[in-house]
Design a protein around this motif. Structure first.
Motif, PDB file in Angstrom:
ATOM      1  N   GLY A 221     -43.106  38.805  29.251  1.00 52.93           N
ATOM      2  CA  GLY A 221     -42.179  40.095  30.291  1.00 52.93           C
ATOM      3  C   GLY A 221     -42.776  41.027  29.451  1.00 52.93           C
ATOM      4  O   GLY A 221     -43.212  41.232  27.830  1.00 52.93           O
ATOM      5  N   HIS A 222     -42.889  41.864  29.972  1.00 52.66           N
ATOM      6  CA  HIS A 222     -43.541  44.071  29.304  1.00 52.66           C
ATOM      7  C   HIS A 222     -42.506  44.519  29.373  1.00 52.66           C
ATOM      8  O   HIS A 222     -41.695  44.910  30.705  1.00 52.66           O
ATOM      9  N   TRP A 223     -42.556  45.914  28.229  1.00 54.84           N
ATOM     10  CA  TRP A 223     -41.371  46.736  27.657  1.00 54.84           C
ATOM     11  C   TRP A 223     -41.911  47.868  27.489  1.00 54.84           C
ATOM     12  O   TRP A 223     -42.668  47.230  26.662  1.00 54.84           O
ATOM     13  N   ILE A 224     -40.790  48.401  27.197  1.00 54.67           N
ATOM     14  CA  ILE A 224     -41.303  49.569  26.202  1.00 54.67           C
ATOM     15  C   ILE A 224     -40.114  50.307  25.316  1.00 54.67           C
ATOM     16  O   ILE A 224     -38.940  49.831  25.806  1.00 54.67           O
ATOM     17  N   ASP A 225     -40.133  49.644  23.926  1.00 53.43           N
ATOM     18  CA  ASP A 225     -38.734  50.095  23.778  1.00 53.43           C
ATOM     19  C   ASP A 225     -38.171  51.310  22.726  1.00 53.43           C
ATOM     20  O   ASP A 225     -39.385  51.878  23.286  1.00 53.43           O
ATOM     21  N   SER A 226     -37.451  51.283  22.122  1.00 54.70           N
ATOM     22  CA  SER A 226     -36.257  52.258  21.881  1.00 54.70           C
ATOM     23  C   SER A 226     -37.017  52.983  21.151  1.00 54.70           C
ATOM     24  O   SER A 226     -37.492  54.608  21.201  1.00 54.70           O
ATOM     25  N   CYS A 227     -38.561  53.146  20.974  1.00 49.88           N
ATOM     26  CA  CYS A 227     -39.324  53.371  19.438  1.00 49.88           C
ATOM     27  C   CYS A 227     -40.731  53.910  20.871  1.00 49.88           C
ATOM     28  O   CYS A 227     -41.399  54.630  20.189  1.00 49.88           O
ATOM     29  N   TRP A 228     -40.965  53.464  22.176  1.00 48.81           N
ATOM     30  CA  TRP A 228     -41.600  53.817  23.025  1.00 48.81           C
ATOM     31  C   TRP A 228     -43.134  53.213  22.732  1.00 48.81           C
ATOM     32  O   TRP A 228     -43.974  54.167  23.450  1.00 48.81           O
ATOM     33  N   ASN A 229     -43.034  52.193  22.333  1.00 50.95           N
ATOM     34  CA  ASN A 229     -44.017  51.513  22.324  1.00 50.95           C
ATOM     35  C   ASN A 229     -44.267  49.887  23.200  1.00 50.95           C
ATOM     36  O   ASN A 229     -43.288  49.209  23.576  1.00 50.95           O
ATOM     37  N   LEU A 230     -45.293  50.006  23.920  1.00 54.61           N
ATOM     38  CA  LEU A 230     -45.619  49.435  24.595  1.00 54.61           C
ATOM     39  C   LEU A 230     -45.214  47.375  24.185  1.00 54.61           C
ATOM     40  O   LEU A 230     -45.737  47.240  23.015  1.00 54.61           O
ATOM     41  N   GLN A 231     -44.647  46.821  24.495  1.00 51.48           N
ATOM     42  CA  GLN A 231     -43.821  45.041  24.172  1.00 51.48           C
ATOM     43  C   GLN A 231     -43.941  44.068  25.040  1.00 51.48           C
ATOM     44  O   GLN A 231     -44.553  44.435  26.623  1.00 51.48           O
ATOM     45  N   LYS A 232     -45.410  43.356  24.368  1.00 50.93           N
ATOM     46  CA  LYS A 232     -45.216  42.017  25.268  1.00 50.93           C
ATOM     47  C   LYS A 232     -44.784  40.607  24.641  1.00 50.93           C
ATOM     48  O   LYS A 232     -45.130  40.456  24.222  1.00 50.93           O
ATOM     49  N   ARG A 233     -44.191  39.595  25.825  1.00 48.30           N
ATOM     50  CA  ARG A 233     -43.624  38.389  24.743  1.00 48.30           C
ATOM     51  C   ARG A 233     -43.816  37.081  26.084  1.00 48.30           C
ATOM     52  O   ARG A 233     -43.376  37.466  27.240  1.00 48.30           O
ATOM     53  N   VAL A 234     -43.901  35.805  25.009  1.00 49.75           N
ATOM     54  CA  VAL A 234     -44.451  35.051  26.126  1.00 49.75           C
ATOM     55  C   VAL A 234     -42.843  34.902  26.396  1.00 49.75           C
ATOM     56  O   VAL A 234     -42.065  34.067  24.755  1.00 49.75           O
ATOM     57  N   LEU A 235     -42.171  34.248  27.251  1.00 51.07           N
ATOM     58  CA  LEU A 235     -40.528  34.594  27.376  1.00 51.07           C
ATOM     59  C   LEU A 235     -40.499  32.326  27.518  1.00 51.07           C
ATOM     60  O   LEU A 235     -39.201  31.596  27.288  1.00 51.07           O
ATOM     61  N   SER A 236     -41.767  32.212  28.627  1.00 48.09           N
ATOM     62  CA  SER A 236     -41.488  30.641  28.681  1.00 48.09           C
ATOM     63  C   SER A 236     -42.778  30.280  29.343  1.00 48.09           C
ATOM     64  O   SER A 236     -43.628  30.479  29.587  1.00 48.09           O
ATOM     65  N   PHE A 237     -42.850  28.969  29.098  1.00 45.51           N
ATOM     66  CA  PHE A 237     -43.639  27.897  29.454  1.00 45.51           C
ATOM     67  C   PHE A 237     -43.909  26.612  29.422  1.00 45.51           C
ATOM     68  O   PHE A 237     -43.741  26.241  28.282  1.00 45.51           O
ATOM     69  N   ILE A 238     -43.337  26.513  30.201  1.00 48.28           N
ATOM     70  CA  ILE A 238     -42.915  25.252  30.939  1.00 48.28           C
ATOM     71  C   ILE A 238     -43.747  24.626  32.045  1.00 48.28           C
ATOM     72  O   ILE A 238     -44.465  25.153  32.992  1.00 48.28           O
ATOM     73  N   ASN A 239     -43.707  23.016  32.170  1.00 47.86           N
ATOM     74  CA  ASN A 239     -43.975  22.065  33.024  1.00 47.86           C
ATOM     75  C   ASN A 239     -42.795  21.697  34.551  1.00 47.86           C
ATOM     76  O   ASN A 239     -42.319  22.292  34.117  1.00 47.86           O
ATOM     77  N   ILE A 240     -44.115  22.885  35.067  1.00 49.82           N
ATOM     78  CA  ILE A 240     -43.508  22.346  37.144  1.00 49.82           C
ATOM     79  C   ILE A 240     -43.645  20.722  37.079  1.00 49.82           C
ATOM     80  O   ILE A 240     -44.861  20.849  37.937  1.00 49.82           O
ATOM     81  N   PRO A 241     -42.988  20.288  37.593  1.00 45.74           N
ATOM     82  CA  PRO A 241     -43.425  19.077  38.198  1.00 45.74           C
ATOM     83  C   PRO A 241     -44.130  19.215  40.118  1.00 45.74           C
ATOM     84  O   PRO A 241     -43.363  20.084  40.505  1.00 45.74           O
ATOM     85  N   PRO A 242     -44.615  18.551  40.712  1.00 46.50           N
ATOM     86  CA  PRO A 242     -45.212  18.493  41.671  1.00 46.50           C
ATOM     87  C   PRO A 242     -43.987  17.701  42.594  1.00 46.50           C
ATOM     88  O   PRO A 242     -43.287  17.750  42.453  1.00 46.50           O
ATOM     89  N   PRO A 243     -43.907  18.642  43.848  1.00 48.38           N
ATOM     90  CA  PRO A 243     -44.818  19.481  44.282  1.00 48.38           C
ATOM     91  C   PRO A 243     -44.010  20.855  44.010  1.00 48.38           C
ATOM     92  O   PRO A 243     -43.131  21.155  43.801  1.00 48.38           O
ATOM     93  N   ARG A 244     -45.583  22.008  43.394  1.00 54.76           N
ATOM     94  CA  ARG A 244     -44.940  23.392  43.243  1.00 54.76           C
ATOM     95  C   ARG A 244     -45.724  23.933  44.324  1.00 54.76           C
ATOM     96  O   ARG A 244     -46.407  24.876  44.637  1.00 54.76           O
ATOM     97  N   GLY A 245     -44.571  24.690  45.591  1.00 53.73           N
ATOM     98  CA  GLY A 245     -44.564  25.006  46.113  1.00 53.73           C
ATOM     99  C   GLY A 245     -43.973  26.037  45.482  1.00 53.73           C
ATOM    100  O   GLY A 245     -42.764  26.408  44.330  1.00 53.73           O
ATOM    101  N   GLY A 246     -43.600  28.045  46.465  1.00 52.39           N
ATOM    102  CA  GLY A 246     -43.053  28.522  46.117  1.00 52.39           C
ATOM    103  C   GLY A 246     -41.428  28.610  45.928  1.00 52.39           C
ATOM    104  O   GLY A 246     -40.870  29.671  45.411  1.00 52.39           O
ATOM    105  N   LEU A 247     -40.996  27.394  46.820  1.00 53.40           N
ATOM    106  CA  LEU A 247     -39.366  27.167  45.828  1.00 53.40           C
ATOM    107  C   LEU A 247     -39.547  27.395  44.658  1.00 53.40           C
ATOM    108  O   LEU A 247     -38.496  26.890  44.139  1.00 53.40           O
ATOM    109  N   GLN A 248     -39.744  25.850  43.748  1.00 49.19           N
ATOM    110  CA  GLN A 248     -40.169  25.818  43.019  1.00 49.19           C
ATOM    111  C   GLN A 248     -40.373  26.634  40.822  1.00 49.19           C
ATOM    112  O   GLN A 248     -40.005  26.218  40.548  1.00 49.19           O
ATOM    113  N   ILE A 249     -41.754  27.487  42.435  1.00 45.58           N
ATOM    114  CA  ILE A 249     -42.294  29.144  41.078  1.00 45.58           C
ATOM    115  C   ILE A 249     -41.327  28.826  41.131  1.00 45.58           C
ATOM    116  O   ILE A 249     -40.369  29.921  40.170  1.00 45.58           O
TER     117      ILE A 249
END
Length: 517
Positions: free
Chosen positions: A63-91
């Motif tokens: 995720g990327h956003w600008i906080d109330s102090c006008w600072n650019l912020q970046k955080r990893v929100l999710s790191f998950i396993n996607i079982p096959p088949p990895r198509g557009g619907l699953q993503i």
């Protein structure tokens, strides 16, 4: 042994260690989720990666956003396993699950992905579902952002493929010298005799074109040293010929503009999107020049790369153009200067008109949004004092409250409507007239009272990442977490370690070296 050094030391099991990590993860997740409640809009980047040790695929959402102090912020929100088949619907389902979990399903402004067909399908699914419950900015024209670094990579790989054998020889030469200490010493003697300034060869990563470019550029400086080394080492049989060195030199001269643009796009930890239009224009201008080059090799190479560049770049220019307009040192002049160099005269005129149309449309949407935010307060006050209001109206025939409300709405809307015109009609600023640190963003922070609507648009547009490097960088940490000794880690534990680690790094101000791909 540990107890001798510290009497209080207690041995803990892996179960306790995991429980402690999970506890920290949950605590930090609640804090981050609470802070995201104050964010109006958030842009996402996502990418997929296959773990070599576990043989399973993971997907990261950042995720990327600008906080109330006008600072650019970046955080990893999710790191998950996607079982096959990895198509557009699953993503698509995986991204929606992440959005729902964080409570940002109504706040996502854009999603940046690479050019895989499954990603195109996923974004199409997402747009259709989101537009059933809410409207997307500019009818969804800005929602799908294509990764610029990936587009550049596709163009460059076409060029590098033309000299694949030459690159193989130069790479093998570098490896041959570095494989033995005796050869390194002998090569160093050659370098010393030739009085070369550079002292060390650079190895490359085969999957990163920029790494290969750096390896080639460095090896070219040692061209004469390699020739001398060949005369001294009878077993060195992969030394490139003079013609091969010349071709490597030519392709490096062509790729230099790509390398510079990639480092501006990906090398900064928090680049704002207003930086990129000028870099795209520089690349296109370089390709145009080399496509008319007298050298047949360079001409064919540039023409092939230009064709790939034009194929993928159309959709990206719109976002970059809007961001450039919101840069007070560029404004519409940047678009009017760049587009004739990127397109034909007729197409340039159409695209410039489209940029103006989108900016006006975006501005009107924000005006409506701000007006609607104020509406509930008026209705609440009316309903709260409805009985007393009726009594006062009965008591006084001169009372005209609805006229005051009408005037307030009209006056506010007129003020907001004039912001865009006022901003564009004023002359652009010189670079030395705005702060240096995050200069464009800082200017909007300082002028947010003068341009309350435009400053909100600037916040949402400038924070949009035009590459997925932020997500790809997480895979470097993933490789360290899921190494050969920890291949049995469950996907939940992996997510805990990577997300929790990312959040704690930001809390304590630690930074990873950005990986450019």
């Amino acid at each position: 042994m540990m107890r001798r050094g510290m009497q209080e030391w207690q041995k803990i099991s892996k179960t306790t260690c995991r429980a402690d990590c999970m506890k920290i993860y949950e605590i930090e997740k609640k804090k981050l989720k609470k802070s995201l409640e104050c964010v109006d809009k958030i842009s996402l980047t996502t990418d997929c990666w296959k773990s070599k040790t576990q043989k399973i695929e993971y997907m990261v959402v950042t995720g990327h956003w600008i906080d109330s102090c006008w600072n650019l912020q970046k955080r990893v929100l999710s790191f998950i396993n996607i079982p096959p088949p990895r198509g557009g619907l699953q993503i698509s389902d995986a991204i929606f699950k992440c959005m729902k979990e964080w409570g940002i399903e109504n706040k996502v402004f854009t999603i940046t992905v690479d050019n895989a067909s499954s990603n195109d399908l996923a974004i199409r699914y997402m747009k259709d579902i989101i537009q059933r419950s809410r409207t997307l900015a500019c009818e969804g024209n800005l929602f799908h952002v294509r990764c610029c670094a990936h587009i550049l990579n596709l163009c460059v790989q076409d060029g590098l493929r033309e000299i694949e054998d030459i690159i193989g020889n130069i790479r093998e030469s570098v490896e041959y010298v570095n494989r033995s200490e005796a050869r390194c010493v002998q090569f160093a003697e050659c370098v010393q005799q030739l009085q070369l300034k550079d002292k060390k060869l650079i190895r490359d990563c085969k999957t990163g074109w920029n790494s290969t470019f750096e390896m080639l550029s460095c090896a070219l400086k040692f061209k004469e040293a390699f020739k001398m080394f060949k005369e001294r080492d009878p077993f060195y049989g992969c030394c490139p010929q003079e013609g091969e060195w010349n071709k490597a030199q030519k392709i490096c001269s062509l790729l230099e503009s790509f390398w510079t643009a990639t480092h501006i796009i990906s090398g900064s930890e928090y680049p704002t999107s207003n930086l990129f239009l000028q870099e795209v224009q520089k690349i296109k201008s370089a390709l145009n020049i080399y496509a008319q080059h007298e050298d047949l090799f360079l001409k064919q190479l540039a023409s092939k790369m230009k064709e790939k560049f034009d194929k993928y770049w159309g959709d990206c220019n719109l976002l970059m153009a809007i961001a450039a307009v919101l840069d007070p040192t560029k404004k519409m002049l940047a678009v009017e200067f760049c587009f004739p160099k990127l397109y034909s005269e007729l197409d340039a005129s159409k695209h410039i008109s489209k940029v103006k149309e989108i900016i006006n449309s975006l501005y009107e949407e924000y005006v409506v949004e701000e007006t609607n935010k104020g509406a509930p307060h008026l209705s609440e006050s009316e309903s709260f004092g409805s009985s007393s209001a009726r009594r006062s109206q009965q008591n006084s025939v001169y009372n005209w409250d609805d006229f005051d409300d009408y005037c307030a709405k009209v006056e506010i809307s007129e003020t907001k409507r004039s912001e865009l015109v006022d901003y564009l009609e004023k002359g652009r600023l010189k670079k030395n007239e705005i702060p240096k640190k995050n200069s464009c963003l800082e200017w909007w922070r300082m002028n947010r009272m003068q341009y309350p609507i435009l400053s909100k648009i600037a916040v949402d547009i400038l924070v949009i990442p035009v590459n997925s490097v932020a997500s790809e960088a997480t895979f470097s940490a993933g490789t360290r977490v899921i190494d050969s000794y920890r291949s049995s880690l469950s996907p939940d534990t992996v997510q805990t370690l990577l997300c929790g680690g990312d959040w704690l790094q930001h809390i304590h101000g630690l930074k990873n070296k950005t990986k450019v791909s």
